[in-house]
Design a protein around this motif. Sequence first.
Motif, short mmCIF file in Angstrom:
data_model
loop_
_atom_site.label_atom_id
_atom_site.label_comp_id
_atom_site.label_asym_id
_atom_site.label_seq_id
_atom_site.Cartn_x
_atom_site.Cartn_y
_atom_site.Cartn_z
N LEU A 1 17.22 71.68 60.28
CA LEU A 1 16.24 70.83 60.93
C LEU A 1 15.63 69.86 59.94
CD1 LEU A 1 14.24 73.45 63.05
CD2 LEU A 1 15.91 71.79 63.93
N TRP A 16 15.26 67.62 55.01
CA TRP A 16 16.09 68.36 55.96
C TRP A 16 16.39 69.69 55.31
CZ3 TRP A 16 20.71 70.89 55.59
CH2 TRP A 16 21.31 71.30 56.80
N ALA A 39 12.63 76.72 67.28
CA ALA A 39 13.94 77.08 66.73
C ALA A 39 13.99 78.51 66.25
CB ALA A 39 14.29 76.13 65.59
#
Length: 274
Positions: free
Chosen positions: A203, A210, A249
């Motif tokens: 992510l 990232w 997530a």
Amino acid sequence: MSNAWQRDFLRDWAVDLAIATVCAIFLGLIGPFGSYLNGPAWQRVAFQLACFWSGILLYGSLIRVVLRFQLRPWMTWTAIVLGAAILTVPFQIWTAWIGVSIWPFLRRLGPLDWYVQGLITALPVVLGFTLLLQARRHKRHQAKEADDAPPTAFGLLGAPPFAVLCLQMEDHYVRVHHIAGHSRLVLATLNQAMTALGTADGLQVHRSWWVARKAVVRVVTEGRNLRLQLVNGITAPVSRSAVAMVREAGWLTTETAPDNRGVEPARAGPIGDT
């Protein structure tokens, strides 16, 4: 008409004229077809330059027009050979006028002599320039396809997606942290680097970061701020706008409150997970 097209157009013609100049000087010095007897080298070179410069404009335009139609190979070569045979007529009228102006005794040559000598000289040059232009167009087409294609992890990041732990923006570069423990700087934007990773599980937790799921060891709370502790010992900040996404997530355990050290366990798998 784009600036890139204009730049390529002018550069191509400049290269072609430069090649024609070299060929003209060479032929002027060696004097083919007995022309070494016509006069001194400077006259022969001047004659060849006048012929080659006008010829490259005439035949070069023919080649470009034919290639633009993108015909089958045999049709392309047939059209160029026939076109060259036809264009040699007006070209040799011009050539004969220049030659007779420099060397009046050349009036003894008949039209067929001028045509045959001109075709023998022009045809190999035309075929050679056709191959050159085809190679140039093919190389340019490949470069355009490479630019249009999404970057690959190996090509841009120097590692396969599974070996990348996180990406960190540094000015106009991206620092790629590898699973082996080292990192490297690449000239790219974060979006380009993430595109190169394809479907890698991770992510963008911050505008400059990232993070791969498997790289997360724990979540560190600092007041209202969150940071991800990674397996390589560094921490990545989580922007407030990304907290909900990270929580959805499954990277955060909402049921577990931070302990006294301000550390909240994360659900990310161990280093070997995919």
